[in-house]
Structures are given as C-alpha cells and as structure tokens.
Scaffold this motif. Structure first.
Motif, PDB file in Angstrom:
ATOM      1  N   THR A  12       0.831  -1.204   0.000  1.00  0.00           N
ATOM      2  CA  THR A  12       0.000   0.000   0.000  1.00  0.00           C
ATOM      3  C   THR A  12       0.867   1.256   0.000  1.00  0.00           C
ATOM      4  N   ASP A  13       1.917   1.213   0.794  1.00  0.00           N
ATOM      5  CA  ASP A  13       2.804   2.377   0.872  1.00  0.00           C
ATOM      6  C   ASP A  13       3.495   2.636  -0.471  1.00  0.00           C
ATOM      7  N   ILE A  14       3.991   1.585  -1.095  1.00  0.00           N
ATOM      8  CA  ILE A  14       4.655   1.753  -2.401  1.00  0.00           C
ATOM      9  C   ILE A  14       3.641   2.266  -3.422  1.00  0.00           C
ATOM     10  N   LYS A  15       2.433   1.686  -3.379  1.00  0.00           N
ATOM     11  CA  LYS A  15       1.393   2.123  -4.298  1.00  0.00           C
ATOM     12  C   LYS A  15       1.089   3.604  -4.117  1.00  0.00           C
ATOM     13  N   ASN A  16       0.989   4.050  -2.874  1.00  0.00           N
ATOM     14  CA  ASN A  16       0.735   5.471  -2.614  1.00  0.00           C
ATOM     15  C   ASN A  16       1.840   6.337  -3.195  1.00  0.00           C
ATOM     16  N   ASN A  17       3.080   5.872  -3.046  1.00  0.00           N
ATOM     17  CA  ASN A  17       4.190   6.657  -3.586  1.00  0.00           C
ATOM     18  C   ASN A  17       4.155   6.713  -5.108  1.00  0.00           C
ATOM     19  N   ILE A  18       3.657   5.646  -5.734  1.00  0.00           N
ATOM     20  CA  ILE A  18       3.503   5.686  -7.195  1.00  0.00           C
ATOM     21  C   ILE A  18       2.425   6.696  -7.562  1.00  0.00           C
ATOM     22  N   GLN A  47       9.335  -8.979  -1.316  1.00  0.00           N
ATOM     23  CA  GLN A  47       8.936  -9.568  -2.589  1.00  0.00           C
ATOM     24  C   GLN A  47       7.467  -9.947  -2.608  1.00  0.00           C
ATOM     25  N   ASN A  48       6.912 -10.338  -1.479  1.00  0.00           N
ATOM     26  CA  ASN A  48       5.466 -10.568  -1.425  1.00  0.00           C
ATOM     27  C   ASN A  48       4.706  -9.282  -1.722  1.00  0.00           C
ATOM     28  N   ALA A  49       5.205  -8.172  -1.173  1.00  0.00           N
ATOM     29  CA  ALA A  49       4.559  -6.880  -1.430  1.00  0.00           C
ATOM     30  C   ALA A  49       4.633  -6.550  -2.913  1.00  0.00           C
ATOM     31  N   LEU A  50       5.816  -6.722  -3.505  1.00  0.00           N
ATOM     32  CA  LEU A  50       5.987  -6.390  -4.918  1.00  0.00           C
ATOM     33  C   LEU A  50       5.143  -7.305  -5.807  1.00  0.00           C
ATOM     34  N   SER A  51       4.986  -8.571  -5.405  1.00  0.00           N
ATOM     35  CA  SER A  51       4.163  -9.506  -6.189  1.00  0.00           C
ATOM     36  C   SER A  51       2.726  -9.016  -6.286  1.00  0.00           C
ATOM     37  N   LEU A  52       2.222  -8.474  -5.183  1.00  0.00           N
ATOM     38  CA  LEU A  52       0.858  -7.933  -5.184  1.00  0.00           C
ATOM     39  C   LEU A  52       0.726  -6.823  -6.214  1.00  0.00           C
ATOM     40  N   LEU A  53       1.709  -5.914  -6.224  1.00  0.00           N
ATOM     41  CA  LEU A  53       1.649  -4.786  -7.145  1.00  0.00           C
ATOM     42  C   LEU A  53       1.853  -5.250  -8.589  1.00  0.00           C
ATOM     43  N   ALA A  55       0.830  -8.131  -9.699  1.00  0.00           N
ATOM     44  CA  ALA A  55      -0.444  -8.750 -10.079  1.00  0.00           C
ATOM     45  C   ALA A  55      -1.451  -7.686 -10.494  1.00  0.00           C
ATOM     46  N   GLU A  56      -1.312  -6.502  -9.950  1.00  0.00           N
ATOM     47  CA  GLU A  56      -2.170  -5.369 -10.338  1.00  0.00           C
ATOM     48  C   GLU A  56      -1.668  -4.680 -11.584  1.00  0.00           C
ATOM     49  N   ASN A  57      -0.533  -5.148 -12.094  1.00  0.00           N
ATOM     50  CA  ASN A  57       0.045  -4.568 -13.306  1.00  0.00           C
ATOM     51  C   ASN A  57       0.585  -3.162 -13.095  1.00  0.00           C
ATOM     52  N   LEU A  58       0.882  -2.843 -11.844  1.00  0.00           N
ATOM     53  CA  LEU A  58       1.366  -1.511 -11.519  1.00  0.00           C
ATOM     54  C   LEU A  58       2.879  -1.448 -11.700  1.00  0.00           C
ATOM     55  N   ILE A  59       3.541  -2.567 -11.529  1.00  0.00           N
ATOM     56  CA  ILE A  59       4.998  -2.633 -11.655  1.00  0.00           C
ATOM     57  C   ILE A  59       5.382  -3.911 -12.387  1.00  0.00           C
ATOM     58  N   TYR A  60       6.616  -3.987 -12.834  1.00  0.00           N
ATOM     59  CA  TYR A  60       7.145  -5.227 -13.401  1.00  0.00           C
ATOM     60  C   TYR A  60       8.624  -5.322 -13.079  1.00  0.00           C
ATOM     61  N   SER A  61       9.134  -6.531 -13.011  1.00  0.00           N
ATOM     62  CA  SER A  61      10.528  -6.733 -12.636  1.00  0.00           C
ATOM     63  C   SER A  61      11.301  -7.388 -13.769  1.00  0.00           C
ATOM     64  N   ILE A  62      12.552  -7.020 -13.893  1.00  0.00           N
ATOM     65  CA  ILE A  62      13.461  -7.701 -14.813  1.00  0.00           C
ATOM     66  C   ILE A  62      14.635  -8.212 -13.978  1.00  0.00           C
ATOM     67  N   PRO A  63      14.741  -9.539 -13.863  1.00  0.00           N
ATOM     68  CA  PRO A  63      15.831 -10.097 -13.054  1.00  0.00           C
ATOM     69  C   PRO A  63      17.174  -9.598 -13.575  1.00  0.00           C
ATOM     70  N   GLY A  64      18.044  -9.185 -12.704  1.00  0.00           N
ATOM     71  CA  GLY A  64      19.344  -8.672 -13.100  1.00  0.00           C
ATOM     72  C   GLY A  64      19.343  -7.168 -13.280  1.00  0.00           C
ATOM     73  N   LYS A  65      18.143  -6.586 -13.460  1.00  0.00           N
ATOM     74  CA  LYS A  65      18.085  -5.139 -13.647  1.00  0.00           C
ATOM     75  C   LYS A  65      17.391  -4.434 -12.479  1.00  0.00           C
ATOM     76  N   GLY A  66      16.157  -4.787 -12.253  1.00  0.00           N
ATOM     77  CA  GLY A  66      15.443  -4.114 -11.174  1.00  0.00           C
ATOM     78  C   GLY A  66      13.947  -4.160 -11.390  1.00  0.00           C
ATOM     79  N   LYS A 234     -14.528  -0.751 -14.176  1.00  0.00           N
ATOM     80  CA  LYS A 234     -13.103  -0.759 -14.451  1.00  0.00           C
ATOM     81  C   LYS A 234     -12.379  -1.634 -13.441  1.00  0.00           C
ATOM     82  N   ILE A 235     -11.427  -2.396 -13.959  1.00  0.00           N
ATOM     83  CA  ILE A 235     -10.611  -3.230 -13.082  1.00  0.00           C
ATOM     84  C   ILE A 235      -9.572  -2.361 -12.403  1.00  0.00           C
ATOM     85  N   ASN A 236      -9.548  -2.397 -11.102  1.00  0.00           N
ATOM     86  CA  ASN A 236      -8.528  -1.643 -10.396  1.00  0.00           C
ATOM     87  C   ASN A 236      -7.759  -2.539  -9.459  1.00  0.00           C
TER      88      ASN A 236
END
Lengths: 240, 240
Positions: A12-18, A47-53, A55-66, A234-236
């Motif tokens: 939630t905190d990361i999402k708010n910052n976005i 990583q559990n927190a990031l997985s949630l985000l 799944a919402e398509n708010l973020i994506y990860s590239i292993p080795g980059k960030g 709308k899907i949120n």
DNA sequence: TAGTGGTCTAGACCACTAG
DNA sequence: TAGTGGTCTAGACCACTAG
C-alpha cells in the motif's frame, strides 16, 4: 490498518508513492534490499509486497536489472454475463425451447465452427426467452454433433452454453468470447421477437473455444433492445 | 515445462486434479503439510502454489480449517474501452469539439453527479467523432466545475474522460463504470449523427467516481449502431 | 565480476478452529 | 489442546544483467 500483515502495508505504501508521483512511470523503483532496509523486513516480505503490485500490473521486474513502474493501467472493464440467468426487473426470463435440430452446416456455420466437411452434422438449439408473455431474447446456437450428445428436448431446455458442450470440454477449460453489436432486425427476427419492422436488436455473439482455441460452439442472442443493458466496472485494485 | 519453478508446477498439478474432478467443489483439499510431503517441498513453496490458485478464484482457504475448492468460476468477461482511441477499420476517428459550456445542472445531471445545489456550475463538453466525413459517435460529458479547470476549447479538444477530471482525482484512483444499452434515436441525436428517424443508437453511459465513490463526471456516448462493436473475453487463468 | 530479482528451505510465531 | 493456514526471518543458490 496497521494490524494488517507487513507485506500488505508495504504494498500500500509503495502504491501510494507511485500515485503521488514519487516513483514515476518507467522509472526504476528502489531495489529490493533498499526496501528491506527502509521497512526493516526480510527480502521475502518485500517480494510478497511487490508480487501484489505486479499482479495489479502496476509494476514489473526484470531479473538482473530491477523493478520498474508501469504506465497508467489499461482501460480494462469487467462485466458478468450469464445467458439464461439474466434478470429483468428482478424476475428471471421464462425459457421456451423452440427446437433442437440436427443439420448440415451452412457455409457461415462451417467458417464459425471451423468445420471442413460439409456432410458433418451440427446441432442447432433455438430458444426464446420471455418476459411474462412478451418475447425478449431469441437464442440460437450451433454445436458440432458428437455421439452421446444430449439432443432430447427435455434434457436440453435449460442448459446454458458451457453445459451444452461440457462433454467435449471441461468447464474449467472453456474459453469464451462475446461480441456485442446492434442491428436493424430483419423479417425473421422481427417475427420471432414480435417487434415492428426496422426496430433495433442488440446481438450478442458467443464463441466457445476449447483449450486449443478450436471452436466447440457458436451462437447469437438477439435482444429486443428494451431488454438489453450491460454494466461494466473498471478493473482496479486487488483489494489494497 | 519441468524447468519452471516448483510452485508453478505444483499449482498446475493441483489445478489439473481439480479439473479432473479428483478434488471436488467445496471439498477440503489435502492439507498444506500433505502437499509438502507429496511434492517434497517446503511449506512456503506449497503456499505460493496455493496463492496462485486462490488468485484465480479456484480455491479459498480458511485459517484453522483448511483449503477448499470453489464452484466453477463466475462468468466474468473483460474488454478494453478507450473512448477517443477507438478505431474504425484501423483508422482513428476525427474528433471535432462541438462546444464547452458552463451551465447550471438540470435535475437529471444533479442526480447523476449527486449535486445538491442547483446554482452550482457544471461544465458540459460536447464532441462529435467522425469517420472521415460521416458522424459516427456523439459524446457529451458533464463535470462539476472547479476553479482552474481547463475550459478553453483548444485545451480540451482531445482529452478523454480520465484526463478531464485528473485535477480532482489521481489517474490511479478513478473508478469508472459504464453501461451499454440501445435506443431508438430521438430527433436531436438523429440530427447530430445525421441518421434517419428511428434508426437505432447504442448508448455507452460513463460514470467517473473518486476513491470515495462520489461522482466526478458523467456522460454518454451515442453510437451510430454501425460503428458500435465490443469484444470481450472470459477471464480465466493467470497464465498457468 | 558484482549486483539484481526469483526461488527455496527450515524453523519460528501467530490467530483461528473445533473438539 | 492439537491442528490449521498465514506470515515472517536468515540464509542459500540460481539465472540474468552490464560493465
């Protein structure tokens, strides 16, 4: 709020910052180990927190980059559609089976069902849905005939599309596509729905596909326009 | 296949067993520690697998009791909807701004926007979308006036709904609902869309809501029925 | 080569369930 | 009270990235 699990609060905190623009589109998010330090938790929790985000398509990860912030989410809407269980002023429609015919496919049906052999057989189920005495929706479906298929009218009357093909595809496997459009009714549809010439109908075309995307059923629902209405949202969030 | 992470393979295996009917609707799934023994992995790995299936709505867990199989998933469909970026035969529509007016709300608008004070002001943006020379979609929107709002026509011309209200709600926060229905066009709409009396139009009603579900915008898109078509797909997997 | 995110383990504590 | 799923940690190994 604070009694929620840490990974929910962190997400939630990361999402708010976005949202606040502190983490911008396409920009690199702080690294996992930086989040660990910031929130004082272990890597798995971050990583559990990031997985949630993700799944919402708010973020994506590239292993080795960030991990990166996505663009503003796409305009995807969801709605619920169940053909026979639709309600009209809180009451369900009365279903009348017009007929179950085993036919040879027309060229259109052959294309829609991707049938190559014109001597193969197709089952056509026709139904009419009534609002009390008034015809509201005309439903016609085509399903490739397979032996053991229920074609006895008493068996078939109240089946919805997935059930009609459930012997050939598992209910969990079925892909379904629908297309909604509007048209001036032709003479046939006018007489079935008992509407005046040139009154509009809304058409919901349904395709049923198996797991290999081979068509296993095709049909159309013709709505008297007064009975057609779709609500979509709308899907949120995923509940953050 | 087998080079995928264990939790993916385990989720797929459990899913297959649900599909095969080995694990039945509403029945208790094997316990987490039983899955650990069966697949020879740790609890976290099993729980990651189960989380995937829970996200698909295939199963649900009750702490203290166990994990259960859900009914066959609901008939939820998704589609993509972006108002101005819709395409017609691969070409985008030409957008013409008909006017931006600051008005006092009509009773209907007051209800839709949940405005109580009839002396408050509302901005009405009217646009027409053309397929080359032919009017295809008429777009009218109502937004409560706030100071600093862009009302200069040059600024507003190509804004889509979320952008018009983005000063009052973050793009991430906006809830949006649409309702699709069909109607015989009235005289006004007929003359705007240049269609014959009694030709059908498809209406897409849009509501924009802020995070507290207070309306921040309301409008309708009137489609010449020949330009209306929606494709929707059933929501299934999350990529298993 | 150093750093990244992804996966996995063994072990811990928790709230909840149900007898 | 014994058993359940939920959360969390510290530490490990991996494939990948990029200089």
């Amino acid at each position: 709020m604070t009694d929620k699990p840490m990974y929910i609060n962190i997400a939630t905190d990361i999402k708010n910052n976005i949202k606040l623009g502190k983490y911008k589109s396409n920009a690199l998010l702080p690294l996992v180990h930086e989040f660990c330090t910031k929130y004082g938790v272990s890597r798995v929790t971050v990583q559990n927190a990031l997985s949630l985000l993700a799944a919402e398509n708010l973020i994506y990860s590239i292993p080795g980059k960030g991990t990166f912030v996505n663009e503003v989410p796409a305009n995807e809407f969801v709605f619920n559609f169940e053909e026979l269980r639709e309600f009209n002023n809180g009451e369900s429609y009365i279903v009348k089976l017009l007929g179950v015919d085993i036919i040879n496919p027309s060229p259109e049906i052959m294309i829609k069902l991707r049938i190559e052999d014109e001597s193969s057989r197709v089952v056509n189920v026709k139904r009419l849905l009534f609002d009390k005495e008034k015809p509201a929706i005309y439903d016609t479906k085509f399903i490739p005939y397979y032996s053991g298929m229920p074609v006895i009218e008493a068996e078939i009357g109240y089946f919805v599309f997935p059930e009609l093909v459930s012997n050939v595809v598992s209910l969990y496997e079925i892909n379904r596509q629908i297309t909604v459009s509007a048209l001036l009714a032709n003479t046939e549809i006018c007489s079935i729905l008992k509407i005046a010439q040139n009154e509009p109908v809304v058409i919901v075309e349904q395709k049923m596909l198996n797991e290999d995307n081979i068509p296993v059923g095709w049909g159309k629902l013709y709505y008297n326009y007064q009975y057609f209405s779709f609500n979509a949202k709308k899907i949120n969030d995923q509940g953050l």
